[in-house]
Design an enzyme around this catalytic site. Structure first.
Site, PDB file in Angstrom:
ATOM      1  CG  ASP A 180      29.419 -96.368 -15.154  1.00  0.00           C
ATOM      2  OD1 ASP A 180      30.009 -97.148 -16.281  1.00  0.00           O
ATOM      3  OD2 ASP A 180      28.654 -94.925 -15.425  1.00  0.00           O
ATOM      4  CE  LYS A 224      36.788 -94.461 -19.422  1.00  0.00           C
ATOM      5  NZ  LYS A 224      37.048 -93.534 -19.722  1.00  0.00           N
ATOM      6  CG  PHE A 263      33.292 -89.253 -13.793  1.00  0.00           C
ATOM      7  CD1 PHE A 263      33.782 -88.323 -13.553  1.00  0.00           C
ATOM      8  CD2 PHE A 263      33.293 -89.536 -15.574  1.00  0.00           C
ATOM      9  CE1 PHE A 263      34.254 -87.207 -15.126  1.00  0.00           C
ATOM     10  CE2 PHE A 263      33.754 -89.369 -15.846  1.00  0.00           C
ATOM     11  CZ  PHE A 263      34.080 -87.948 -16.058  1.00  0.00           C
TER      12      PHE A 263
END
Length: 456
Positions: free
Chosen positions: A231, A260, A146
């Site tokens: 990532d 985030k 993802f």
């Protein structure tokens, strides 16, 4: 704003049904999560009746330092009170320079930073930077990956449920199995691959690689002229008990993607960290000074949020705390697997923990499991998350569509008593799931009914 929130909170579901995402409201009501949260502090949420919940999602990881941390709030207020020359555009940002310095101090093998607005935008930037730097079109990504939901990031999404209805996506994006060096080497052999973009620990399922995978993958990429991109949008900034998750395996990527946690939960921000030679391939002359960018990418509020978040991580030793707290939880959950048939495996690093359920061995439990799975794959995990929420005030979620793993991403500030709360809640609910018939299986019948209605 607080008064406006208070005035309209009671009808916010109706507003969303009418003007926003009606399906999300339907989901919340179906599983009983429509309690009306009214405030949040640190690792806790409070509903309109004053009930306190322990948030094990932390806004999908953005609230690593907790909700409304006073140091973060003070930093943001100070920006609003200072009349700084924000987003001049025909200038460069002082605060962006400071945040870049502080990030690169943690990742000394990288040299340059590009600030954007989100994790998805860091992925979009990585695709562009990799193609510019190598002159190659191909991007490798993994099954179950993802990386975001914008068009380029979605092209690297390993779960077809998110891609459905939006294809064709970017060309030259190649999917390979995660944790499979043979498949990686085969894909690299064409020498058309600009970058391999991989999560050190996959968010969907909390899939942890073999100890040698990432190191050997990085070596293979360099041997074939391919950039290795980590990532770390979810795993980075202390989540796994290290500043970056790749530190567990002594890997030095060509690019690191962050977001985030860096936001502090209030102002979206993403950061691409990379090597100078890659950066210079994109911005190679004055005419190319604006070859890539984002209008709001280095805005003062976002930069202040990032600086304040790094300060809190350091001053409160939250990276080290995440390692210690995570070790305790992982050890306790692993011990539970020896007592409960439905518990298959517990895995993770720091405070990124996956609790996977699977078919039991005893005949009675196995029949009940298969009845649920026939209605909808992964339905059993909802039998755990719903009573965790309703009876134990623990907010959690299944980690992937049709998956059997519940993922824990609590704030890094959780206490020892919070750990007791988590472990006692899971122990109670999992024990109840082994009683057939029982309250949980009555809930299962209701969930099957919802699943059948959805199929109709």
């Amino acid at each position: 704003m607080a008064k406006l929130f208070s005035l309209r909170e009671h009808d916010h579901y109706a507003i969303h049904r009418r003007l926003l995402n009606e399906q999300m409201v339907r989901v919340l009501k179906a599983i009983g999560y429509d309690v009306g949260f009214c405030s949040g502090k640190g690792q806790y949420l409070y509903d309109r009746d004053g009930n306190r919940y322990l948030d094990l999602l932390s806004g999908f990881g953005v609230f690593a330092i907790g909700r409304n941390h006073p140091a973060l709030c003070e930093a943001l207020k100070s920006i609003l009170d200072s009349d700084l020359p924000n987003l001049v555009q025909m200038d460069v940002s002082t605060l962006a320079g400071i945040l870049a310095e502080r990030l690169l101090a943690h990742v000394p093998y990288l040299d340059k930073v590009c600030f954007v607005n989100s994790g998805s935008e860091t992925v979009e930037a990585a695709i562009k930077f990799a193609r510019a730097a190598t002159g190659r079109p191909g991007i490798l990504y993994c099954e179950h990956a993802f990386h975001g939901l914008t068009n380029g990031a979605l092209s690297l999404n390993g779960d077809d449920i998110f891609r459905e209805g939006f294809e064709p996506l970017l060309p030259h994006c190649v999917r390979i199995p995660f944790n499979d060096l043979v498949a990686l080497e085969k894909a690299l052999h064409s020498r058309t691959i600009a970058a391999f973009i991989v999560e050190p620990i996959q968010g969907k399922g909390v899939n942890v690689p073999d100890d040698d995978y990432l190191k050997l993958a990085a070596d293979l990429c360099r041997r074939h002229g391919t950039l290795f991109v980590a990532d770390e949008v979810q795993t980075g900034l202390g989540r796994t008990g290290r500043f970056l998750a790749v530190e567990y395996w002594n890997v030095e990527p060509d690019m690191v993607l962050l977001a985030k946690t860096l936001s502090g939960g209030h102002v979206p921000v993403g950061a691409l960290l990379t090597r100078k030679w890659i950066f210079d391939k994109v911005f190679d002359r004055m005419e190319r000074a604006v070859a890539h960018g984002s209008t709001f990418g280095a805005n003062d509020l976002a930069m202040a949020a990032g600086i304040a978040t790094l300060d809190v991580l350091k001053s409160e030793q939250l990276v080290e705390k995440a390692a210690q707290t995570g070790e305790r939880l992982l050890r306790a959950f692993t011990e539970m697997t020896r007592r409960y048939e439905f518990l298959r495996e517990v895995r993770g690093k720091g405070l990124m923990i996956g609790i996977e359920f699977g078919p039991p061995t005893s005949f009675k439990l196995k029949a009940s499991w298969h009845a649920l799975e026939a209605a909808r794959t992964g339905l059993f995990s909802q039998l755990i998350t719903i009573p965790l929420f309703k009876e134990h005030k623990l907010l959690s979620q299944v980690s992937s569509h049709a998956g059997h793993t519940i993922k824990l991403l609590p704030a890094l500030v959780i206490s020892e008593s919070d750990c007791d709360w988590i472990l006692n809640g899971f122990d109670s609910v999992i024990a109840e799931s082994h009683r057939v018939p029982g309250a949980i299986w009555s809930l299962g019948k209701n969930l099957v009914g919802h699943a059948m209605q959805a199929k109709a």
